[in-house]
Design a protein around this motif. Structure first.
Motif, short mmCIF file in Angstrom:
data_model
loop_
_atom_site.label_atom_id
_atom_site.label_comp_id
_atom_site.label_asym_id
_atom_site.label_seq_id
_atom_site.Cartn_x
_atom_site.Cartn_y
_atom_site.Cartn_z
N GLY A 46 0.90 -1.20 0.02
CA GLY A 46 -0.06 0.04 -0.11
C GLY A 46 0.94 1.15 0.02
O GLY A 46 2.07 1.48 0.34
N LYS A 47 0.20 2.23 -0.29
CA LYS A 47 0.86 3.65 -0.55
C LYS A 47 1.44 4.18 0.69
O LYS A 47 2.32 4.76 0.78
CB LYS A 47 -0.08 4.75 -1.25
N LYS A 48 0.45 4.16 1.84
CA LYS A 48 1.08 4.63 3.16
C LYS A 48 2.25 4.10 3.58
O LYS A 48 3.15 4.69 4.10
CB LYS A 48 -0.26 4.51 4.13
N GLU A 49 2.12 2.61 3.70
CA GLU A 49 3.55 2.07 4.26
C GLU A 49 4.82 2.26 3.53
O GLU A 49 5.71 2.20 3.98
CB GLU A 49 3.14 0.37 4.11
N PHE A 50 4.53 2.36 2.12
CA PHE A 50 5.63 2.80 1.15
C PHE A 50 6.25 4.17 1.69
O PHE A 50 7.32 4.40 1.54
CB PHE A 50 5.24 2.91 -0.59
N GLU A 51 5.32 5.13 1.75
CA GLU A 51 5.68 6.23 2.23
C GLU A 51 6.27 6.39 3.57
O GLU A 51 7.43 7.03 3.83
CB GLU A 51 4.43 7.34 2.17
N ASN A 52 5.80 5.43 4.50
CA ASN A 52 6.55 5.53 5.90
C ASN A 52 7.84 4.81 5.49
O ASN A 52 8.92 5.35 6.26
CB ASN A 52 5.79 4.59 6.54
N TYR A 53 7.85 3.87 4.50
CA TYR A 53 9.60 3.37 4.39
C TYR A 53 10.43 4.59 3.73
O TYR A 53 11.58 4.49 4.22
CB TYR A 53 9.44 2.27 3.41
N MET A 54 9.96 5.12 2.86
CA MET A 54 10.62 6.30 2.36
C MET A 54 10.88 7.41 3.17
O MET A 54 12.17 7.78 3.33
CB MET A 54 9.60 6.93 1.10
N ASP A 55 10.38 7.54 4.30
CA ASP A 55 10.38 8.53 5.29
C ASP A 55 11.58 7.97 6.13
O ASP A 55 12.43 8.95 6.61
CB ASP A 55 9.16 8.91 6.32
N ALA A 56 11.59 6.85 6.27
CA ALA A 56 12.64 6.15 7.15
C ALA A 56 14.00 6.22 6.39
O ALA A 56 14.97 6.55 7.13
CB ALA A 56 12.46 4.68 7.79
N LYS A 59 15.33 9.76 6.52
CA LYS A 59 15.50 10.32 7.94
C LYS A 59 17.25 9.88 7.96
O LYS A 59 17.96 10.65 8.50
CB LYS A 59 14.74 9.62 8.77
N GLY A 60 17.65 8.64 7.24
CA GLY A 60 19.07 8.32 7.66
C GLY A 60 19.84 8.94 6.70
O GLY A 60 20.96 9.32 6.94
N ILE A 61 19.28 9.17 5.12
CA ILE A 61 20.05 9.66 4.31
C ILE A 61 19.42 10.76 3.68
O ILE A 61 18.90 10.38 2.54
CB ILE A 61 20.58 8.57 3.51
N PRO A 62 19.07 11.96 4.17
CA PRO A 62 18.38 13.02 3.63
C PRO A 62 18.58 13.38 2.20
O PRO A 62 17.54 13.63 1.50
CB PRO A 62 18.47 14.07 4.58
N ASN A 63 19.94 13.20 1.76
CA ASN A 63 20.41 13.77 0.44
C ASN A 63 20.66 12.51 -0.57
O ASN A 63 21.33 12.35 -1.45
CB ASN A 63 21.59 14.47 0.56
N LEU A 64 19.77 11.32 -0.09
CA LEU A 64 19.89 10.15 -1.07
C LEU A 64 19.74 10.37 -2.58
O LEU A 64 18.50 10.73 -2.71
CB LEU A 64 18.89 9.11 -0.55
N HIS A 65 20.65 10.02 -3.32
CA HIS A 65 20.36 10.12 -4.80
C HIS A 65 20.39 8.78 -5.64
O HIS A 65 21.28 8.09 -5.09
CB HIS A 65 21.47 11.34 -5.56
N HIS A 66 19.47 8.53 -6.03
CA HIS A 66 19.25 7.19 -7.05
C HIS A 66 19.76 7.63 -8.25
O HIS A 66 19.11 8.32 -9.25
CB HIS A 66 18.00 6.67 -7.19
N SER A 89 23.34 10.93 7.55
CA SER A 89 23.62 12.01 8.57
C SER A 89 22.29 11.86 9.62
O SER A 89 22.06 12.84 10.29
CB SER A 89 23.42 13.42 7.79
N GLY A 90 21.56 10.82 9.61
CA GLY A 90 20.57 10.42 10.59
C GLY A 90 20.49 8.99 10.85
O GLY A 90 21.08 8.40 10.10
N LYS A 91 19.57 8.52 11.74
CA LYS A 91 19.70 7.17 12.38
C LYS A 91 19.27 6.53 10.91
O LYS A 91 18.09 6.75 10.50
CB LYS A 91 18.82 7.00 13.45
#
Length: 140
Positions: A46-56, A59-66, A89-91
């Motif tokens: 589901g979309k909400k669980e994916f969004e929670n994963y993305m947030d996590a 939070k750990g790698i705010p400038n993550l680039h794919h 830069s984050g947990k």
């Protein structure tokens, strides 16, 4: 041709959703029951669980680039070889911020339904990632 639509969706997944951090793309790109299977031992439905994963992750790698290195289509499945870069830069899960630059490779496989992404499998080089975030500040 659906292949072009699928490739466009995958490019938007990386460029708009992840690199530009545009969460509005979740609604546009995914089916309501999107299934995500990640190599970080995370499965979402589901979309909400994916969004929670993305947030996590962000939070750990705010400038993550794919970065997309290779994008291929076979039997209505898109396969991508990707390179991930950023700063821890984050947990991130059990790892406190190391402030290390990270860079590791991965492969992702996308399936589609009704011209939206319905399933994603990600296989990342976790040995390299864990080594980079578990060590004291590195010089990468």
């Amino acid at each position: 041709m659906k292949t072009n639509i699928y490739k466009k969706l995958v490019r938007q997944y990386y460029e708009e959703l992840w690199n530009k951090k545009s969460k509005a793309m979740i609604e546009e790109l995914f089916t309501d029951d999107i299934e995500f299977h990640g190599s970080l031992n995370i499965d979402t439905k589901g979309k909400k669980e994916f969004e929670n994963y993305m947030d996590a992750i962000l939070k750990g790698i705010p400038n993550l680039h794919h970065g997309i290195e290779i994008l291929l289509e076979e039997n209505a499945t898109i396969a991508v070889r990707a390179i991930y870069n950023g700063t821890h830069s984050g947990k991130l899960f059990d790892y406190e911020a190391s402030n290390n630059r990270i860079k590791y490779n991965g492969a992702s496989f996308f399936k589609f339904r009704d011209e939206k992404i319905s399933n994603i499998w990600v296989l990342g080089d976790l040995a390299t990632l864990h080594k980079q975030i578990a060590s004291p500040k590195n010089s990468q």
